[in-house]
Scaffold this motif. Structure first.
Motif, PDB file in Angstrom:
ATOM      1  N   VAL A  66      -0.517   1.097   7.145  1.00 41.11           N
ATOM      2  CA  VAL A  66      -1.795   1.276   6.431  1.00 41.11           C
ATOM      3  C   VAL A  66      -2.583  -0.035   6.465  1.00 41.11           C
ATOM      4  CG1 VAL A  66      -2.865   2.006   4.261  1.00 41.11           C
ATOM      5  CG2 VAL A  66      -0.579   2.871   4.892  1.00 41.11           C
ATOM      6  N   PRO A  67      -3.815   0.003   6.912  1.00 44.23           N
ATOM      7  CA  PRO A  67      -4.608  -1.236   6.975  1.00 44.23           C
ATOM      8  C   PRO A  67      -5.157  -1.630   5.596  1.00 44.23           C
ATOM      9  CG  PRO A  67      -5.930   0.604   7.736  1.00 44.23           C
ATOM     10  CD  PRO A  67      -4.565   1.163   7.424  1.00 44.23           C
ATOM     11  N   ASP A  68      -5.571  -2.899   5.494  1.00 36.92           N
ATOM     12  CA  ASP A  68      -6.284  -3.360   4.295  1.00 36.92           C
ATOM     13  C   ASP A  68      -7.540  -2.521   4.103  1.00 36.92           C
ATOM     14  OD1 ASP A  68      -4.479  -5.423   3.800  1.00 36.92           O
ATOM     15  OD2 ASP A  68      -5.634  -6.899   4.953  1.00 36.92           O
ATOM     16  N   SER A  69      -7.981  -2.415   2.859  1.00 43.65           N
ATOM     17  CA  SER A  69      -9.108  -1.517   2.563  1.00 43.65           C
ATOM     18  C   SER A  69     -10.404  -2.264   2.262  1.00 43.65           C
ATOM     19  CB  SER A  69      -8.747  -0.626   1.380  1.00 43.65           C
ATOM     20  OG  SER A  69      -8.524  -1.434   0.227  1.00 43.65           O
ATOM     21  N   ALA A  70     -10.624  -3.388   2.903  1.00 41.07           N
ATOM     22  CA  ALA A  70     -11.888  -4.100   2.653  1.00 41.07           C
ATOM     23  C   ALA A  70     -13.052  -3.197   3.021  1.00 41.07           C
ATOM     24  CB  ALA A  70     -11.935  -5.389   3.465  1.00 41.07           C
ATOM     25  N   SER A  71     -14.093  -3.276   2.228  1.00 43.30           N
ATOM     26  CA  SER A  71     -15.230  -2.397   2.464  1.00 43.30           C
ATOM     27  C   SER A  71     -15.968  -2.824   3.731  1.00 43.30           C
ATOM     28  CB  SER A  71     -16.167  -2.396   1.264  1.00 43.30           C
ATOM     29  OG  SER A  71     -16.442  -3.724   0.894  1.00 43.30           O
ATOM     30  N   GLU A  72     -16.717  -1.876   4.287  1.00 44.31           N
ATOM     31  CA  GLU A  72     -17.453  -2.175   5.516  1.00 44.31           C
ATOM     32  C   GLU A  72     -18.549  -3.197   5.210  1.00 44.31           C
ATOM     33  OE1 GLU A  72     -16.448  -1.245   8.654  1.00 44.31           O
ATOM     34  OE2 GLU A  72     -14.785  -0.680   7.361  1.00 44.31           O
ATOM     35  N   PHE A  73     -18.836  -3.978   6.208  1.00 42.98           N
ATOM     36  CA  PHE A  73     -19.822  -5.035   6.076  1.00 42.98           C
ATOM     37  C   PHE A  73     -21.226  -4.435   6.022  1.00 42.98           C
ATOM     38  CE2 PHE A  73     -22.434  -8.493   7.823  1.00 42.98           C
ATOM     39  CZ  PHE A  73     -22.077  -9.489   6.919  1.00 42.98           C
ATOM     40  N   LYS A  74     -21.999  -4.855   5.004  1.00 41.24           N
ATOM     41  CA  LYS A  74     -23.380  -4.366   4.904  1.00 41.24           C
ATOM     42  C   LYS A  74     -24.346  -5.463   5.343  1.00 41.24           C
ATOM     43  CE  LYS A  74     -22.647  -1.728   0.752  1.00 41.24           C
ATOM     44  NZ  LYS A  74     -22.800  -1.957  -0.673  1.00 41.24           N
ATOM     45  N   LYS A 127       0.811  -1.230   0.000  1.00 39.46           N
ATOM     46  CA  LYS A 127       0.000   0.000   0.000  1.00 39.46           C
ATOM     47  C   LYS A 127       0.836   1.267   0.000  1.00 39.46           C
ATOM     48  CE  LYS A 127      -3.100  -2.690   2.922  1.00 39.46           C
ATOM     49  NZ  LYS A 127      -2.259  -3.870   3.222  1.00 39.46           N
ATOM     50  N   ILE A 128       2.152   1.128   0.142  1.00 40.12           N
ATOM     51  CA  ILE A 128       3.029   2.289   0.317  1.00 40.12           C
ATOM     52  C   ILE A 128       3.903   2.494  -0.924  1.00 40.12           C
ATOM     53  CG2 ILE A 128       4.972   3.164   1.679  1.00 40.12           C
ATOM     54  CD1 ILE A 128       2.610   3.080   3.392  1.00 40.12           C
ATOM     55  N   ILE A 129       4.502   1.415  -1.399  1.00 38.99           N
ATOM     56  CA  ILE A 129       5.423   1.523  -2.538  1.00 38.99           C
ATOM     57  C   ILE A 129       4.680   1.844  -3.835  1.00 38.99           C
ATOM     58  CG2 ILE A 129       7.135   0.270  -3.945  1.00 38.99           C
ATOM     59  CD1 ILE A 129       7.868  -1.293  -1.328  1.00 38.99           C
ATOM     60  N   PRO A 130       3.543   1.156  -4.133  1.00 39.46           N
ATOM     61  CA  PRO A 130       2.882   1.444  -5.421  1.00 39.46           C
ATOM     62  C   PRO A 130       2.467   2.919  -5.587  1.00 39.46           C
ATOM     63  CG  PRO A 130       2.080  -0.631  -4.527  1.00 39.46           C
ATOM     64  CD  PRO A 130       2.905   0.020  -3.457  1.00 39.46           C
ATOM     65  N   PRO A 131       1.872   3.566  -4.550  1.00 39.92           N
ATOM     66  CA  PRO A 131       1.553   4.990  -4.758  1.00 39.92           C
ATOM     67  C   PRO A 131       2.808   5.842  -4.969  1.00 39.92           C
ATOM     68  CG  PRO A 131       0.329   4.104  -2.888  1.00 39.92           C
ATOM     69  CD  PRO A 131       1.328   3.061  -3.286  1.00 39.92           C
ATOM     70  N   ALA A 132       3.895   5.494  -4.296  1.00 41.12           N
ATOM     71  CA  ALA A 132       5.140   6.249  -4.505  1.00 41.12           C
ATOM     72  C   ALA A 132       5.651   6.044  -5.926  1.00 41.12           C
ATOM     73  CB  ALA A 132       6.200   5.788  -3.490  1.00 41.12           C
ATOM     74  N   PHE A 133       5.519   4.809  -6.419  1.00 37.36           N
ATOM     75  CA  PHE A 133       5.940   4.515  -7.799  1.00 37.36           C
ATOM     76  C   PHE A 133       5.060   5.297  -8.782  1.00 37.36           C
ATOM     77  CE2 PHE A 133       6.418   0.948 -11.211  1.00 37.36           C
ATOM     78  CZ  PHE A 133       7.530   1.590 -11.753  1.00 37.36           C
ATOM     79  N   GLY A 192      -6.285  -3.433  -3.469  1.00 34.85           N
ATOM     80  CA  GLY A 192      -6.969  -2.196  -3.097  1.00 34.85           C
ATOM     81  C   GLY A 192      -6.571  -1.039  -3.988  1.00 34.85           C
ATOM     82  N   GLU A 193      -7.181   0.090  -3.724  1.00 35.31           N
ATOM     83  CA  GLU A 193      -6.963   1.324  -4.478  1.00 35.31           C
ATOM     84  C   GLU A 193      -5.472   1.711  -4.512  1.00 35.31           C
ATOM     85  OE1 GLU A 193      -8.900   3.107  -6.354  1.00 35.31           O
ATOM     86  OE2 GLU A 193      -7.501   4.777  -6.613  1.00 35.31           O
ATOM     87  N   GLU A 194      -4.739   1.470  -3.395  1.00 36.06           N
ATOM     88  CA  GLU A 194      -3.339   1.909  -3.334  1.00 36.06           C
ATOM     89  C   GLU A 194      -2.467   1.144  -4.325  1.00 36.06           C
ATOM     90  OE1 GLU A 194      -5.130   0.640  -0.864  1.00 36.06           O
ATOM     91  OE2 GLU A 194      -4.836   1.700   1.038  1.00 36.06           O
ATOM     92  N   LEU A 195      -2.920  -0.038  -4.761  1.00 35.71           N
ATOM     93  CA  LEU A 195      -2.124  -0.798  -5.728  1.00 35.71           C
ATOM     94  C   LEU A 195      -2.795  -0.726  -7.111  1.00 35.71           C
ATOM     95  CD1 LEU A 195       0.138  -2.660  -6.637  1.00 35.71           C
ATOM     96  CD2 LEU A 195      -1.041  -4.582  -5.550  1.00 35.71           C
ATOM     97  N   ASP A 196      -3.945  -1.353  -7.271  1.00 39.21           N
ATOM     98  CA  ASP A 196      -4.596  -1.362  -8.586  1.00 39.21           C
ATOM     99  C   ASP A 196      -4.979   0.044  -9.028  1.00 39.21           C
ATOM    100  OD1 ASP A 196      -4.744  -3.838  -9.919  1.00 39.21           O
ATOM    101  OD2 ASP A 196      -6.143  -4.611  -8.437  1.00 39.21           O
ATOM    102  N   GLY A 197      -5.550   0.796  -8.103  1.00 36.41           N
ATOM    103  CA  GLY A 197      -6.000   2.144  -8.466  1.00 36.41           C
ATOM    104  C   GLY A 197      -4.826   3.034  -8.831  1.00 36.41           C
ATOM    105  N   ALA A 198      -3.803   3.058  -7.965  1.00 32.56           N
ATOM    106  CA  ALA A 198      -2.666   3.973  -8.181  1.00 32.56           C
ATOM    107  C   ALA A 198      -1.949   3.654  -9.483  1.00 32.56           C
ATOM    108  CB  ALA A 198      -1.699   3.882  -6.995  1.00 32.56           C
ATOM    109  N   LEU A 199      -1.677   2.368  -9.732  1.00 31.85           N
ATOM    110  CA  LEU A 199      -0.930   2.025 -10.949  1.00 31.85           C
ATOM    111  C   LEU A 199      -1.786   2.206 -12.197  1.00 31.85           C
ATOM    112  CD1 LEU A 199       1.332  -0.960  -9.842  1.00 31.85           C
ATOM    113  CD2 LEU A 199       1.816   1.499  -9.854  1.00 31.85           C
TER     114      LEU A 199
END
Lengths: 500, 500
Positions: free
Chosen positions: B221-229, B40-46, B71-78
């Motif tokens: 940074v925690p995992d970004s699983a969505s809240e339980f509905k 969650k840290i390296i991909p946004p920096a990249f 999550g967004e920090e990897l798939d979204g950022a790249l």
């Protein structure tokens, strides 16, 4: 030489007596797999009785279960009797096929590895009577099967009554070829201890309660496998593409030098692949873990290349059978015949890393394969083991000539009219034109490969035209389709008799 | 509490330093499975580096491999960086999905159980750099993963260089949850000795050459699983149909009283099934052998019903994670996290007799299921493990609400626009309307069941109309289709925004 013992003598009946003893509404579980080892005497006698009693106004209904396809004396005779209502799990008889496609016989087209469970769990109507071909029966209820294993063990164990066709067509040395092993279906199972095709884990007979054996009929009718045809140029071209590809995979270290075992489907193309291996100096020590062995295996034996073949049936032509009989003692070290649940078991298939080679009816530009339904609706034979093997093998190869019906059908189409094996599971498609290795390719790359390598030149530009139109007009560009035209080739064929 | 040791200290880098060290053209193998345990840290920096260097005219291209969705920090950022060219084997990020469906990112939608072999055999571009989230790293190269296993072991072993995101978000007691076991892929394999979900056969760490570890970045940074509905009424209705069906199967002796283990897919319907089991007095001692465990497992734990869960990821919401941390030592006897090749392995799935419950996008009247392609062309998320589980489970159940898009889409259609699971493998289809048990049914019977039990009343007569027309006009009456109209529902939706 007719095998005998006091138990057999005490149970002997004429086929007509057995036919008369069968219920008018009956579920039959028969031996037989790709016409090998099926009953050939009782079913025609039963059909004759039906014909005569129908005239008296009596009605009959038969559910017929087998291992896979059988011969004219079983599928043909019962289909022609008009009493057949339900057939599982595979067939290839032309008369029966017509009834299925007219809608007058129900057919359930099943993964062969699923059938045992469906029987054991009572999902299908339960077996009333088992009729199996055997080479010997003992007083304590040991039944020795003939040239196929298929579903016989399960049908024998689940039937209320058993009839045996005791054949003298095979030498007694056929005993010992089978390896009967049944999985428990009402509890957890342990690992299946087969790591190599030659591993034996069961018995060479099926143990039944001898009280259930209600009659034994003597038989001298051979299996009706068709004569072996020399492969045509398309089959040879396909075989050569496959072998080059496998050699390349070996050179890349993806297939070990001592080879992973082969599974190959029924028919001329599969036979051509084995024939080409026999002739090719780069192939040696061939192992097979498959569901049917045909005459083409003799090419491997003649070339000194067959290490071992595990199968569910030995489906030989008349000439092939003669050769098998001449070598029957010696070849016990070359063959095992297994129940289809084991020959087709996902666990063993994945573990051994099989190279699965099966025939496609048609494939689409993205790699989806239709093995069963002509123009989406008419049953050809059935999925058989192709799903079991394709889904779990190391390599799944689909083979088909690029044209059918003298060029009026292209085997490569924009969109398959039925999907038996999808783009996720189909790794390689081969026609006489060439081979498309689809592994690791996103959809549009697959389409380019399949069109350029596999389609017949006669249809190539038409396919490219569809693909270009789809890329332009498809809302989603991941797997572009122009749905208005997707099935137009099949529609055109149904209307005009040609996809052109 | 930040874990440390001299080796870790010697490798510590800032995310920016790592980002700068990454090649401009790179194949990344990342940890992460259904957003759990991904970097969650390296991909946004990249991504930041890419953005800035692109302005200087430098070009980048990234192939991104993971276990499953991240999550967004990897798939979204790249994806947003514009440098992503190829993504395997599964994704669920909306920005990335759009790029795939615009045709600007290639996506290979793979059976999750196939990915290891495709990497080991060099079928896909080889891994340059592995980036994995870990809870600890030792000087001799033992890497302890966080909340998912997925593909991490294979990527670490195949990468030329390794970067670690060392997170302090989890207690050190997370060590011990994993069971890392890799199959040999260049030779024969032996049986996998898992007969029950709790069986351990590997190590709780991945052993790498410590020289390959080029940098360690600290993360909080925690995992970004969505809240339980809470499940809606459709999900609850589907769950109730499924539970009644399973109870009925138990009463028929097809499922042992101590249950076969469950696999359940991701999402609200799957969660509703577990929630309903927790409340239902007939269910107890639940075992799971699945690829993702979500918050819904807490319902089972609260009810004292969770015997054991084997998974490839623990994908908890923030609240769920808090609860997991509070019980982390005690729950080591309740969970195992496995590599996806083992969690999804055909051998283990068939042996255990799993009850597989997955979500369908659409199903057709004959039982073919589309899990991936909206209107045949646009990728939703991917097939994931649904093929691995469906094809080899004891029971394969597909669940979907009967309507989507406020009624403009019927989940039951005449002909699926893409087939991921075909009529041979789909055993049960469930919507909020009812459940169709398709086992042992020939095609026309399946159509009657699916239309009457599963279709929404709004579309039922339209489906019947198609079926009647198909029976009348289809040349083949085995699986009747009227191909002119087969895809007309999808075509109508694409043109008018509604299937009505």
């Amino acid at each position: 030489m007719a095998i005998t013992n006091p138990f057999i003598e005490s149970k002997l009946k004429s086929p007509e007596e057995v036919a008369l003893a069968l219920p008018r509404h009956v579920t039959l579980g028969c031996s037989g797999f790709t016409p090998a080892g099926y009953p050939k005497i009782i079913p025609p006698a039963f059909a004759k009785r039906i014909e005569s009693e129908k005239k008296e106004g009596k009605d009959f209904s038969i559910n017929l279960y087998s291992g896979a396809s059988t011969g004219e004396e079983l599928d043909g005779a019962l289909a022609r009797s008009g009493a057949l209502k339900l057939r599982i799990p595979y067939q290839s008889n032309s008369y029966l096929r017509n009834l299925i496609n007219e809608g007058s016989v129900d057919f359930i087209d099943m993964h062969l590895s699923h059938v045992v469970k469906y029987i054991e769990h009572g999902i299908l109507p339960s077996i009333d009577v088992a009729i199996v071909e055997a080479v010997d029966v003992t007083a304590d209820g040991k039944i020795y099967l003939t040239t196929s294993s298929g579903m016989s063990a399960t049908y024998l164990l689940n039937a209320k009554e058993i009839y045996i066709e005791l054949t003298d067509i095979h030498p007694a040395e056929l005993k010992g070829y089978h390896d009967i092993y049944l999985l428990p279906h009402h509890s957890r199972t342990l690992p299946i201890n087969i790591v190599s095709p030659e591993d034996r884990i069961g018995t060479d007979y099926i143990q039944v309660n001898p009280d259930k054996i209600k009659g034994i009929v003597r038989s001298s009718v051979p299996d009706s496998a068709s004569e072996f045809k020399a492969p045509d140029s398309d089959c040879i071209a396909i075989a050569n593409h496959v072998l080059s590809f496998i050699q390349d995979e070996i050179s890349k270290g993806r297939i070990p030098k001592d080879y992973l075992p082969f599974q190959n489907g029924v028919g001329n193309i599969a036979n051509a692949v084995l024939a080409s291996m026999a002739k090719n100096d780069d192939f040696h020590e061939i192992q097979m873990y498959t569901e049917v062995v045909q005459d083409s295996v003799f090419d491997l034996i003649d070339a000194g290349k067959l290490k071992f073949a595990s199968t569910s049936a030995l489906t030989f032509s008349k000439l092939g059978l003669k050769r098998f009989h001449q070598n029957i003692s010696q070849w016990k070290s070359k063959f095992i015949i297994r129940p289809q649940e084991i020959s087709n078991h996902p666990e063993v298939i994945r573990r051994m890393g099989l190279i699965a080679m099966n025939t496609a009816l048609e494939a689409d530009i993205y790699g989806n394969v239709n093995s069963t339904h002509v123009m989406g609706s008419s049953m050809m034979n059935g999925i058989g083991g192709s799903g079991d093997f394709t889904r779990n093998s190391h390599l799944s190869i689909f083979m088909t000539p690029s044209l059918a019906k003298n060029g009026d059908i292209s085997a490569i189409v924009p969109f398959v009219s039925h999907t038996d094996h999808n783009e996720h599971s189909t790794m390689v498609i081969v026609t006489e034109q060439g081979l498309a290795d689809l592994r690791g390719c996103p959809p549009k790359k697959r389409a380019e490969l399949i069109i350029s390598k596999c389609a017949h030149p006669m249809y190539r530009s038409k396919l490219l035209e569809y693909f270009e139109k789809a890329k332009e007009l498809s809302k989603g560009k991941h797997t572009p389709h122009y749905l208005e035209d997707s099935l137009s080739w099949h529609i055109r064929f149904l209307k005009t008799g040609s996809m052109k």
